[in-house]
Design a protein around this motif. Structure first.
Motif, PDB file in Angstrom:
ATOM      1  N   PRO A  84       6.251   2.073 -17.172  1.00 41.69           N
ATOM      2  CA  PRO A  84       5.938   2.265 -18.591  1.00 41.69           C
ATOM      3  C   PRO A  84       5.896   3.745 -18.952  1.00 41.69           C
ATOM      4  N   VAL A  85       6.261   4.035 -20.208  1.00 42.30           N
ATOM      5  CA  VAL A  85       6.275   5.403 -20.730  1.00 42.30           C
ATOM      6  C   VAL A  85       5.185   5.513 -21.789  1.00 42.30           C
ATOM      7  N   PHE A  86       4.464   6.642 -21.789  1.00 43.72           N
ATOM      8  CA  PHE A  86       3.315   6.825 -22.680  1.00 43.72           C
ATOM      9  C   PHE A  86       3.594   7.943 -23.676  1.00 43.72           C
ATOM     10  N   ASP A  87       3.084   7.740 -24.885  1.00 41.85           N
ATOM     11  CA  ASP A  87       3.206   8.744 -25.953  1.00 41.85           C
ATOM     12  C   ASP A  87       1.826   8.924 -26.570  1.00 41.85           C
ATOM     13  N   THR A  88       1.257  10.118 -26.405  1.00 43.96           N
ATOM     14  CA  THR A  88      -0.062  10.421 -26.951  1.00 43.96           C
ATOM     15  C   THR A  88       0.012  11.071 -28.327  1.00 43.96           C
ATOM     16  N   GLY A  89       1.227  11.338 -28.802  1.00 42.82           N
ATOM     17  CA  GLY A  89       1.385  12.036 -30.068  1.00 42.82           C
ATOM     18  C   GLY A  89       1.417  13.545 -29.923  1.00 42.82           C
ATOM     19  N   ASP A  90       1.286  14.039 -28.701  1.00 41.84           N
ATOM     20  CA  ASP A  90       1.316  15.476 -28.418  1.00 41.84           C
ATOM     21  C   ASP A  90       2.315  15.691 -27.285  1.00 41.84           C
ATOM     22  N   ASP A  91       3.402  16.411 -27.567  1.00 43.92           N
ATOM     23  CA  ASP A  91       4.448  16.594 -26.557  1.00 43.92           C
ATOM     24  C   ASP A  91       3.930  17.321 -25.323  1.00 43.92           C
ATOM     25  N   ALA A  92       3.071  18.307 -25.530  1.00 47.80           N
ATOM     26  CA  ALA A  92       2.542  19.062 -24.388  1.00 47.80           C
ATOM     27  C   ALA A  92       1.672  18.173 -23.511  1.00 47.80           C
ATOM     28  N   ASP A 375      -6.498   3.422 -20.082  1.00 52.81           N
ATOM     29  CA  ASP A 375      -7.675   4.106 -19.531  1.00 52.81           C
ATOM     30  C   ASP A 375      -7.264   5.193 -18.540  1.00 52.81           C
ATOM     31  N   LEU A 376      -6.184   4.958 -17.794  1.00 52.54           N
ATOM     32  CA  LEU A 376      -5.702   5.981 -16.859  1.00 52.54           C
ATOM     33  C   LEU A 376      -5.224   7.219 -17.614  1.00 52.54           C
ATOM     34  N   VAL A 377      -4.488   7.023 -18.703  1.00 56.28           N
ATOM     35  CA  VAL A 377      -4.022   8.163 -19.508  1.00 56.28           C
ATOM     36  C   VAL A 377      -5.213   8.876 -20.146  1.00 56.28           C
ATOM     37  N   HIS A 378      -6.194   8.118 -20.632  1.00 58.31           N
ATOM     38  CA  HIS A 378      -7.411   8.741 -21.182  1.00 58.31           C
ATOM     39  C   HIS A 378      -8.122   9.574 -20.112  1.00 58.31           C
ATOM     40  N   ALA A 379      -8.152   9.082 -18.883  1.00 55.90           N
ATOM     41  CA  ALA A 379      -8.798   9.826 -17.803  1.00 55.90           C
ATOM     42  C   ALA A 379      -8.059  11.126 -17.517  1.00 55.90           C
ATOM     43  N   ILE A 380      -6.731  11.085 -17.557  1.00 59.75           N
ATOM     44  CA  ILE A 380      -5.953  12.310 -17.344  1.00 59.75           C
ATOM     45  C   ILE A 380      -6.216  13.305 -18.467  1.00 59.75           C
ATOM     46  N   ALA A 381      -6.226  12.816 -19.697  1.00 62.00           N
ATOM     47  CA  ALA A 381      -6.492  13.701 -20.834  1.00 62.00           C
ATOM     48  C   ALA A 381      -7.899  14.296 -20.743  1.00 62.00           C
ATOM     49  N   ARG A 386      -9.008  17.154 -22.946  1.00 61.89           N
ATOM     50  CA  ARG A 386      -8.412  16.636 -24.181  1.00 61.89           C
ATOM     51  C   ARG A 386      -8.894  15.209 -24.424  1.00 61.89           C
ATOM     52  N   GLU A 387      -8.873  14.799 -25.663  1.00 56.97           N
ATOM     53  CA  GLU A 387      -9.202  13.431 -26.038  1.00 56.97           C
ATOM     54  C   GLU A 387      -8.044  12.863 -26.863  1.00 56.97           C
ATOM     55  N   VAL A 388      -7.713  11.602 -26.620  1.00 60.49           N
ATOM     56  CA  VAL A 388      -6.585  10.955 -27.283  1.00 60.49           C
ATOM     57  C   VAL A 388      -7.111   9.785 -28.101  1.00 60.49           C
ATOM     58  N   ALA A 389      -6.694   9.723 -29.352  1.00 65.02           N
ATOM     59  CA  ALA A 389      -7.137   8.631 -30.219  1.00 65.02           C
ATOM     60  C   ALA A 389      -6.324   7.366 -29.991  1.00 65.02           C
ATOM     61  N   HIS A 390      -5.024   7.525 -29.828  1.00 67.46           N
ATOM     62  CA  HIS A 390      -4.148   6.356 -29.685  1.00 67.46           C
ATOM     63  C   HIS A 390      -3.030   6.675 -28.714  1.00 67.46           C
ATOM     64  N   ILE A 391      -2.707   5.704 -27.884  1.00 64.63           N
ATOM     65  CA  ILE A 391      -1.642   5.855 -26.888  1.00 64.63           C
ATOM     66  C   ILE A 391      -0.603   4.762 -27.120  1.00 64.63           C
TER      67      ILE A 391
END
Length: 475
Positions: A84-92, A375-381, A386-391
């Protein structure tokens, strides 16, 4: 936590974990094609001491079939050949997430899928390591005992990890690690000891020496939450083996019994009446060399001679049972039977119908896995401050498909949906971000070439330049 409180907590949750461990081991055993038929008792009749064994029943074939392994691998390959590919809305941040997940992310997803299929739930542990940053790995499901709160959202408030360890003296210990949102506390006891012998396990000596822990058996992990993520197989947390185990056992026993019959029962048995030879060897020699044998007649009405007895094996009944059982295995197991598929001139929609049951099973797993991966992507952020509202998650199925139809649909969708959406569904694109960068780079190179054209023409003679323009005008 005090030692007596830890003893009570461990006893409370460990006692009910044995059944889950047995089922997890069984699922893993069937995945490795170690079916029950390999462990059945020897095939001997229950006879009394004065009786002799039946000489016609000596064969004991045990043939396990890898139906379960095939079904699990179908699902794992269908879902996670392309991770799976994830998009947090922030390219960096997207690039940071991709870097931390690394090249082994697809294999990790595959392992999670297999563990969840075998045990009903898989577990992922993540941590921070000095010099390496954010790390994660799959933990065997039978080692994890989750502790949930009593709310409807079932929040994970603790994890008890239980595993065996061998010390330098050769003693086997059972280690108990209790993880909460701030720290990990380790305890152990010898396998042969009772609960009164439970003692702190100095597992984190280095952390204690560095001032990162309160004691040698305590580690402050600093992840802000329990660093374990569950990945259920479905909404019921059941394993894939539950629906088809009895069918696989039936297929194994039927096939193995058929092979036993072929070995035990001769096709033709000779019946000798008043045979005049010395022994059976002489009978076989006369039959082979002279094409005749000698018998002793007892007068009129005597039935001396040789006759044959054939024993028929019910082949058709077994073939029908094996056929029905195989169909039921793939139907109840929600997979694709490779022996029943004909792909000649099959359209894309027809191919989708072939994968209908597999898609249904994969969809249930995807629904459960989405939360764990988010949750894994949130943990990385969180690890990077960083905090992510939507993935946004993009999942790719790997199956036999009609790529020509997909390319045509993507081409016809230009101007209707975004370029990113088209690229995410294009069969040739593996990574949307990389492809977007390549497209932007090609556009810049094309623009640079176009800017160089007027300068090239201006360097020539005026008449030649006019001639080129006139020629272009005529075209």
């Amino acid at each position: 936590m005090e030692l007596d409180a830890m003893q009570r907590l461990i006893q409370k949750y460990v006692e009910g974990h044995a059944d889950f461990m047995a089922r997890a081991y069984e699922g893993d055993r069937y995945y490795r094609v170690k079916n029950d038929i390999l462990y059945r008792p020897p095939k001997k009749q229950e006879l009394k001491e004065q009786e002799t064994e039946n000489p016609l029943r000596q064969a004991d074939n045990r043939v396990p079939f890898a139906f379960y392994e095939l079904l699990v691998n179908q699902k794992a390959g269908y879902l996670f050949t392309a991770a799976p590919v994830f998009d947090t809305g922030d390219d960096a941040l997207n690039q940071q997430v991709q870097d931390d997940l690394g090249d082994d992310f697809a294999r990790t997803c595959k392992d999670l899928c297999i563990n969840a299929s075998n045990a009903g739930v898989a577990w992922l542990y993540y941590w921070q390591e000095q010099g390496k940053g954010f790390q994660y790995g799959v933990v065997p499901s039978y080692e994890i005992i989750p502790i949930w709160n009593r709310k409807l959202n079932r929040e994970l408030i603790g994890v008890l990890r239980v595993y065996s360890d061998l010390d330098d003296a050769g003693d086997t210990w059972t280690v108990y690690e209790y993880w909460n949102d701030t720290a990990c506390m380790a305890y152990r006891k010898r396998v042969s000891d009772d609960w009164a012998m439970l003692s702190p396990y100095p597992e984190f000596t280095d952390f204690y020496a560095a001032g990162m822990s309160d004691a040698e058996n305590v580690m402050q992990h600093g992840m802000g939450r329990v660093p374990f993520l569950p990945f259920p197989n479905n909404n019921n947390h059941t394993r894939d083996l539950d629906k088809i185990k009895s069918l696989i056992d039936t297929y194994d026993k039927t096939f193995s019994g058929f092979v036993d019959d072929l070995e035990d029962i001769q096709q033709v048995i000779f019946v000798l009446t008043n045979y005049g030879g010395a022994d059976l060897k002489e009978f076989m020699k006369d039959l082979k060399y002279y094409k005749a044998i000698k018998v002793e007649s007892a007068g009129d009405g005597d039935r001396s001679g040789v006759s044959t007895l054939s024993i028929e094996i019910p082949v058709e009944a077994r073939e029908k049972l094996l056929e029905l059982t195989r169909k039921a295995i793939f139907s109840m197991g929600q997979g694709v039977d490779p022996e029943q598929q004909s792909l000649d001139k099959t359209s894309g929609e027809a191919m989708k119908f072939m994968y209908a049951l597999l898609e249904l099973k994969a969809g249930l797993m995807e629904t459960e896995f989405r939360r764990g991966l988010a949750d894994l992507v949130h943990a990385i952020a969180h690890f990077h401050g960083r905090e992510v509202a939507h993935i946004t998650q993009t999942w790719t199925r790997t199956s036999i498909r009609n790529d020509a139809e997909l390319v045509q649909m993507c081409s016809q969708s230009a101007g209707i949906v975004s370029k990113r959406t088209i690229l995410a569904n294009h069969p040739f694109v593996e990574n949307v971000e990389d492809e977007m960068e390549r497209i932007d780079q090609e556009a810049k190179e094309q623009e640079a070439r176009m800017e160089d054209l007027p300068e090239t023409f201006s360097n020539g003679e005026g008449g030649e330049s006019d001639g080129v323009q006139a020629s272009e005008s005529v075209r």
